[in-house]
Structures are given as structure tokens and as C-alpha cells.
Design a protein around this motif. Structure first.
Motif, PDB file in Angstrom:
ATOM      1  N   TYR A 158      44.652  39.721  49.078  1.00 11.52           N
ATOM      2  CA  TYR A 158      44.422  38.212  49.766  1.00 11.52           C
ATOM      3  C   TYR A 158      43.860  38.434  51.008  1.00 11.52           C
ATOM      4  O   TYR A 158      43.245  37.237  51.544  1.00 11.52           O
ATOM      5  CB  TYR A 158      45.993  37.844  49.942  1.00 11.52           C
ATOM      6  CG  TYR A 158      46.748  37.478  48.645  1.00 11.52           C
ATOM      7  CD1 TYR A 158      46.232  36.248  47.988  1.00 11.52           C
ATOM      8  CD2 TYR A 158      47.745  38.131  48.011  1.00 11.52           C
ATOM      9  CE1 TYR A 158      46.867  35.693  46.942  1.00 11.52           C
ATOM     10  CE2 TYR A 158      48.338  37.582  46.907  1.00 11.52           C
ATOM     11  CZ  TYR A 158      48.033  36.564  46.292  1.00 11.52           C
ATOM     12  OH  TYR A 158      48.549  36.228  45.273  1.00 11.52           O
ATOM     13  N   MET A 174      42.062  37.077  44.863  1.00 11.64           N
ATOM     14  CA  MET A 174      43.504  36.908  44.783  1.00 11.64           C
ATOM     15  C   MET A 174      44.132  37.318  43.260  1.00 11.64           C
ATOM     16  O   MET A 174      45.008  37.673  43.296  1.00 11.64           O
ATOM     17  CB  MET A 174      43.538  35.222  44.750  1.00 11.64           C
ATOM     18  CG  MET A 174      43.199  34.801  46.185  1.00 11.64           C
ATOM     19  SD  MET A 174      43.903  33.001  46.505  1.00 11.64           S
ATOM     20  CE  MET A 174      42.561  32.207  45.979  1.00 11.64           C
ATOM     21  N   ASP A 177      41.038  35.649  51.611  1.00  9.11           N
ATOM     22  CA  ASP A 177      41.109  34.652  52.551  1.00  9.11           C
ATOM     23  C   ASP A 177      39.717  34.488  53.380  1.00  9.11           C
ATOM     24  O   ASP A 177      39.183  33.487  53.926  1.00  9.11           O
ATOM     25  CB  ASP A 177      42.342  34.726  53.650  1.00  9.11           C
ATOM     26  CG  ASP A 177      43.422  34.496  52.927  1.00  9.11           C
ATOM     27  OD1 ASP A 177      43.481  33.601  51.873  1.00  9.11           O
ATOM     28  OD2 ASP A 177      44.667  34.653  53.280  1.00  9.11           O
ATOM     29  N   MET A 233      47.715  30.446  45.013  1.00  9.59           N
ATOM     30  CA  MET A 233      47.764  31.959  44.971  1.00  9.59           C
ATOM     31  C   MET A 233      47.004  32.844  44.106  1.00  9.59           C
ATOM     32  O   MET A 233      46.886  33.840  44.070  1.00  9.59           O
ATOM     33  CB  MET A 233      49.311  32.421  44.602  1.00  9.59           C
ATOM     34  CG  MET A 233      50.294  31.842  45.468  1.00  9.59           C
ATOM     35  SD  MET A 233      51.944  31.484  44.869  1.00  9.59           S
ATOM     36  CE  MET A 233      52.841  30.447  45.666  1.00  9.59           C
ATOM     37  N   SER A 239      49.555  35.317  40.983  1.00  7.95           N
ATOM     38  CA  SER A 239      48.080  35.447  41.448  1.00  7.95           C
ATOM     39  C   SER A 239      47.109  35.307  40.111  1.00  7.95           C
ATOM     40  O   SER A 239      46.110  35.068  40.417  1.00  7.95           O
ATOM     41  CB  SER A 239      47.767  36.838  41.935  1.00  7.95           C
ATOM     42  OG  SER A 239      47.968  37.882  41.092  1.00  7.95           O
ATOM     43  N   THR A 277      46.535  32.656  53.054  1.00 13.98           N
ATOM     44  CA  THR A 277      47.303  32.622  52.057  1.00 13.98           C
ATOM     45  C   THR A 277      48.719  33.167  52.389  1.00 13.98           C
ATOM     46  O   THR A 277      49.867  32.564  51.736  1.00 13.98           O
ATOM     47  CB  THR A 277      46.650  33.367  50.807  1.00 13.98           C
ATOM     48  OG1 THR A 277      45.564  32.706  50.596  1.00 13.98           O
ATOM     49  CG2 THR A 277      47.769  33.254  49.587  1.00 13.98           C
ATOM     50  N   GLU A 336      45.184  40.581  43.869  1.00 13.68           N
ATOM     51  CA  GLU A 336      46.119  40.374  44.848  1.00 13.68           C
ATOM     52  C   GLU A 336      45.616  41.070  46.252  1.00 13.68           C
ATOM     53  O   GLU A 336      46.342  41.594  46.900  1.00 13.68           O
ATOM     54  CB  GLU A 336      47.361  40.912  44.726  1.00 13.68           C
ATOM     55  CG  GLU A 336      48.276  40.232  43.417  1.00 13.68           C
ATOM     56  CD  GLU A 336      49.618  40.720  43.347  1.00 13.68           C
ATOM     57  OE1 GLU A 336      50.031  41.673  44.054  1.00 13.68           O
ATOM     58  OE2 GLU A 336      50.417  40.219  42.399  1.00 13.68           O
TER      59      GLU A 336
END
Length: 626
Positions: free
Chosen positions: A104, A99, A108, A343, A371, A121, A102
């Protein structure tokens, strides 16, 4: 000559092995002393074993070098598929490292393995746009963003913050100077001016940070790192301590070490309530929820502190909760956490205190959180202006000012999902909100605390539905009113199939089976006989009753033929059962035909089975898939 060459090679190999072993020991010693960057340099030169990858990833993770941390944890994650010896918490760190850059989707997928249920997310961030109380506009408070400024607090018409801009000493954790406390004023452009360090009575040769002041300005509580390293388990480090100083005749004096400190754990980030009667702080002392928790102590008239009280598991998670800040009335707590869904890194949350206790924390959203690590939130509620700290700029801590505006999403529905019978929380449940025309308004997969929040509109009818594998979908209807900003709390109690139906049981292997009479076929045949049709009709009724149920129809044979013949025969019988139900109107996508042949007998009698044992093994099983 060959013997001489062999002897030299053996000596070189032995020397290299000793050197590598020595480097490993030295790297571990540096790691245990939390000299992370030097330890990382050594680990990078060693063979990447599980232990080395764990420590290497932590070296970078603890210095917010997330690209390098991701590289180390990724290797570790691949190794995990080959061994069960890896601590599951490294999956949590790996996800947060992803994260931090970034990534994501990958984050996840890793977090889903860690938690045991899906994580989304991007959808979480989208939902927050409608659910946060405020939107924010932020800007950096200094042109020079390399000073490590963070942790700003109010002190009358001035502000106080921590920084290593004096460049004294060398902190081996990050190879940066030690932190001191500074005082400044904020100009009309929200920039720091007239920055002045605190005197030597406050600023020592180690770290100072996180100051908070009594209402009359007489006392200051702040952090100072202990001047000696102590061994705690395998680690050796200096703990953070809470100090109190008194302002007497224009000078800070009477600096005392508070009795709630201890050499074996840290106590940090103090903040006084506005009346000065409670001191809130973060600590990793024993007995908490895990890592750092938020506590408070009552402050007596003579300044003595009461026994620290943990704020409980609504606020605190098994990970980090730090940097508390209280609203003027003491009813709203702002804090930083990486244990609640966010985040990446530390995010800023708020929770409101009611008579029944603290409400579940709400992420302040991506207009203020990033993030990276975002923390040390303070706000002047009269002006809706405030400050936060963040390392979003190249991993270095910096101060930011903000202005907040009320979010117009003033109507919400919130609640949690629980098992109807056990009352246990059901993380991983999909919760969806529909309007009065049955149009989907929003959907989300609830997290670890099984809670949901949706935006609504006034004077409208809605239906909220919970769906989870092996559970009967459940929905409730409600209508909003026009009484301004309100929160409706709806508890969604869902019931699992095996609690609702006597013929559904959970087997020892975890599979959920529909227990019905066996379906019999003529020898070497797969046509559905009248007796079999009666059983399948019962199954049909069950599938009609639960439209979201999905099943596997598995056919098993006895051993009186070849394996190949039995496998083909079993598949034909399973498909015949599916065809029968499909012809009665059950969608084929809800049914899976599976022929097992003789692979999974109930009675393992081999070639010596009796006729009765053969008939028991020759069966159809109905397993619920969803």
C-alpha cells in the motif's frame, strides 16, 4: 576465413532480428485478440521496450496476476522518468497492481503521482471502520474453489451463478473453459447443493453469466458473449451482450438478443428492479464517464426497453463501475468499482437515491472488501444474508456467503471541500475533526471528489477544519443531536490567499508572491534599515493574520561584483530579514531564507545596466510556500 566468419555472424544477427520482429508481430496480434497469456509468454522473451512493458503488464493485470503485473509496470514506471510518451493510465494500473499484493505504501505514492494529490489508503481503511453501515462475516460457498464460480443471483428458492466447471472449450483470454449458467440450492451451511447446468438453449459454446429474473419468474436476462470477433480500432474481440429468455411450459425458450446491444461495445451484468420496471446494467458504450458505467433502461409492459440512461458522474467514474444490485425499495444501489477510492481492484460500494439524485458512494469496508476484486454483491434485506464474488483466493473467482450486522457508528459528519470563489472541488485538502476541547478526533486527505466522512457522537460539539497549500484554513463548528442515525453535511468553502489579499498575486510561473515595496540595503551591507523595517512589518502583520502561511524570503543582487560575492551577500540579506521577523515572534520554521545573488535578474542587461536597472534587479521577493 575472417570474411566467412563475419558473413556467418551477420547472417545470424539478421536472422535473430527477423525472428524477434516476427515474434513481436505475433505477440501483438495475440494481444489485440485478447489472448493475453500466450501474448505474455512471447513478450517475456523480447527486449522490454515501453510498448512491450505496457502490453506485458496488461496481460498479467487482466488476468489478476498482480505480482507479475507489478514487475512489468515497475520497469515501465522507471522508464517514465526518461520519457513522457507513457499513457498516465498505466500509473493507475500500477498502483492497483501494488494494492493487489498489499504493497500500500508504494501504491499510494504511485497513485499520488497519477491523481496529483496525496493518497493514504491505511488511513482511509481506518476511517471506514467507523463509517460503513454494516460489518460482515463471510465464508466460501464451496470446498472446491477452482471452478471459477461467480455472479450469484436469486431465483425463488434457488440461486443461479456462472461457472466453468463443465470444462467446455478454451477461452484464450485466460486459457480457461467457457462459462455456463448453473442452478443450485443453498443448504443450512451456506454451501451449494444440487448444482445443475442450464439447458443448451441457454448455455452455448461461448460465455453465459449474470442472470436476473422478472418478479413472476417468466423472463430471464443474462449475458452471452458474441459468437464472432469484431475489429474495434486496433483490437479484435467479441463483445458481451444482453439476452432475454422466456420460461414456457417448464422450458427456457425464445432466447433473443436485446436491441440495446452493439458489436462495438459490451453490455453486461443485468439486474432487474424488484418491480421489474427497470433493467440496470453496465456498459462501455460511447458517451459515458469512461470504461464501464452503470446504466438503466425502463421496461415497458410488452417487454421493450427504453433508451439507456447513464446514472451520472456521482456513481460513475472514468474507470470501471460494474455488477449493480438494487435494494427491495430500489433506493439503495450496490455496485463494484475500481474508480472510487478503495483497497485494490474492484471494491463493493453502496449509494442511496434521494429526490435530488444519488448520494456519493460509500465503500463497504474491509470486513467485506479485500485487496483483490470483490464484486456481484446481492443481499436478502429481511435476513441480512447475502453473497458476493471475489478472486481473493489465488486470483480465481469464487462465491462467498455473508451475514451482515449493523455498525454501531451511527453518527457521522460528511461533506466536501470547495474553493470559496470558483466553487471548484479541492482534492488533496486535509480535513480534520476536533472535539469541544480541541482534541483531534480524526483527519484525512480528501480524494478526487473532495469529500470527507467522519464518525461523531450524539450531543457533542465539534469543529471541522480544512487546510490546503496556498489557501486560508477554514473551520466550522456544529453540534450533534440525539435523533438516531443522522448525516450532517457541511460544505467547507476555503479561500486562496490571492483572492483574499490584494497584495498577493499568482505569477505566470505558478508561484504565489506577496507584492510589497522593495527592501533596500546600503552598498555591500545587510543590516535592516528603517525603510526596510517598515516593509517587513507589513509582512509580519500578514504572517500573524495567517498562522499557517509559510514563505520564502529571496534576496537578489545586481551584477556589480563576482558571482560568489553576490551569492554570499544575498544570503546574508535574506537571513537578516528572517532574523528581523523571528525577533518579532514569527517562528523560524515558517520562513526560508534564500540568496539568489545575480542569478535571476528581472532585467537582463548584463554589464550594460543603468543605475535604475541595477536597482530593479537588487530586490527582495516574498514567495508563499504553503
Amino acid at each position: 576465413m575472417k570474411k566467412i566468419v563475419l558473413a556467418i555472424l551477420t547472417l545470424l544477427i539478421s536472422t535473430a532480428a527477423v525472428a524477434q520482429k516476427a515474434n513481436k508481430r505475433k505477440a501483438d496480434a495475440l494481444f489485440q485478440k485478447r489472448s493475453y497469456l500466450k501474448a505474455a509468454q512471447m513478450y517475456e522473451q523480447l527486449k522490454p521496450t515501453v510498448e512491450i512493458l505496457q502490453n506485458l503488464g496488461d496481460c498479467y493485470y487482466n488476468n489478476y496476476m498482480m505480482k507479475d503485473a507489478t514487475r512489468a509496470y515497475a520497469q515501465l514506471y522507471l522508464t517514465k522518468k526518461e520519457t513522457d510518451s507513457i499513457d498516465k493510465e498505466y500509473l493507475f494500473k500500477y498502483s492497483h497492481a501494488l494494492m493487489g499484493i498489499e504493497s500500500y505504501q508504494r501504491a499510494d505514492s504511485v497513485m499520488a503521482v497519477y491523481l496529483g494529490f496525496p493518497v493514504d489508503t491505511p488511513k482511509f481503511k481506518a476511517n471506514l471502520q467507523f463509517n460503513v453501515p454494516y460489518d460482515y462475516v463471510i465464508q466460501p460457498m464451496a470446498k472446491n474453489t477452482g471452478n471459477g464460480d461467480f455472479g450469484l443471483s436469486f431465483n425463488g428458492d434457488k440461486v443461479v451463478f456462472a461457472s466453468y466447471r463443465t470444462a467446455q472449450g478454451n477461452y484464450t483470454w485466460n486459457e480457461k473453459p467457457y462459462l455456463d449458467l448453473f442452478e443450485a440450492v443453498v443448504d443450512e451451511n451456506e454451501q451449494l447443493k444440487r448444482v445443475t447446468p442450464f439447458p443448451k438453449e441457454i448455455n452455448s459454446k461461448t460465455h453465459e453469466s449474470s442472470a436476473t429474473f422478472s418478479p413472476d419468474g417468466r423472463f430471464m436476462y443474462f449475458n452471452r458473449t458474441g459468437d464472432k470477433q469484431v475489429e474495434v480500432g486496433d483490437d479484435k474481440f467479441a463483445t458481451l451482450r444482453l439476452m432475454r429468455a422466456e420460461f414456457v411450459e417448464g422450458k427456457w425458450t425464445n432466447v433473443t438478443d436485446l436491441p440495446i446491444n452493439d458489436n462495438t461495445f459490451s453490455t453486461e451484468h443485468p439486474v432487474l428492479s424488484k418491480d421489474g420496471r427497470r433493467l440496470y446494467f453496465s456498459s462501455d458504450r460511447p458517451g459515458g464517464e469512461g470504461s464501464f458505467d452503470i446504466y438503466y433502461s425502463e421496461v415497458a409492459e410488452d417487454g421493450t426497453l427504453g433508451q439507456p440512461q447513464n446514472l451520472g458522474n456521482v456513481i460513475n467514474s472514468k474507470h470501471r463501475e460494474q455488477f449493480p444490485f438494487l435494494s427491495e425499495d430500489g433506493k439503495v444501489l450496490y455496485f463494484a468499482s475500481d474508480g472510487h477510492q478503495g483497497m485494490g481492484g474492484l471494491d463493493i460500494f453502496y449509494s442511496r437515491n434521494y429526490e435530488t439524485g444519488w448520494d456519493k458512494p460509500v465503500n463497504l469496508g474491509e470486513t467485506i472488501n479485500s485487496s483483490a476484486d470483490d464484486f456481484a454483491y446481492v443481499v436478502n434485506e429481511k435476513t441480512d444474508k447475502g453473497y458476493l464474488s471475489s478472486n481473493r483466493n489465488k486470483g480465481t473467482d469464487n462465491l462467498y456467503s455473508f451475514v451482515r450486522f449493523e455498525n454501531e457508528a451511527s453518527y457521522m459528519v460528511e461533506g466536501e471541500v470547495r474553493d470559496k470563489n470558483t466553487k471548484n472541488l479541492l482534492p488533496g485538502t486535509t480535513v480534520s475533526l476536533f472535539d469541544e476541547n480541541n482534541n483531534l478526533v480524526g483527519t484525512m486527505v480528501v480524494g478526487e471528489k473532495a469529500d470527507y466522512v467522519f464518525k461523531t457522537q450524539p450531543n457533542k460539539k465539534y469543529r471541522i477544519e480544512a487546510v490546503k497549500d496556498f489557501y486560508i484554513p477554514h473551520s466550522e463548528e456544529f453540534t450533534t443531536n440525539e435523533e438516531g442515525k443522522m448525516r450532517y453535511t457541511i460544505e467547507l468553502f476555503v479561500e486562496c490567499y490571492d483572492d483574499a489579499e490584494e497584495i498577493i498575486t499568482r505569477r505566470d510561473d505558478g508561484k504565489v508572491q506577496i507584492q510589497m515595496e522593495n527592501i533596500y540595503f546600503d552598498l555591500n551591507k545587510w543590516e535592516i534599515k528603517p525603510e526596510a523595517a517598515g516593509v517587513l512589518n507589513t509582512l509580519y502583520d500578514l504572517l500573524v493574520k495567517y498562522p499557517s502561511m509559510e514563505i520564502e524570503l529571496g534576496a537578489h543582487t545586481d551584477t556589480r561584483a563576482t558571482n560568489t560575492y553576490n551569492l554570499v551577500l544575498a544570503n546574508r540579506r535574506a537571513n537578516a530579514a528572517v532574523d528581523y521577523l523571528a525577533n518579532k515572534g514569527i517562528e523560524r520554521k515558517r520562513m526560508k531564507a534564500k540568496g539568489y545573488g545575480e542569478e535571476l535578474p528581472l532585467i537582463k542587461c548584463g554589464d550594460n545596466c543603468t543605475e535604475q536597472e541595477h536597482s530593479i534587479n537588487r530586490r527582495c521577493e516574498f514567495i508563499i510556500l504553503k
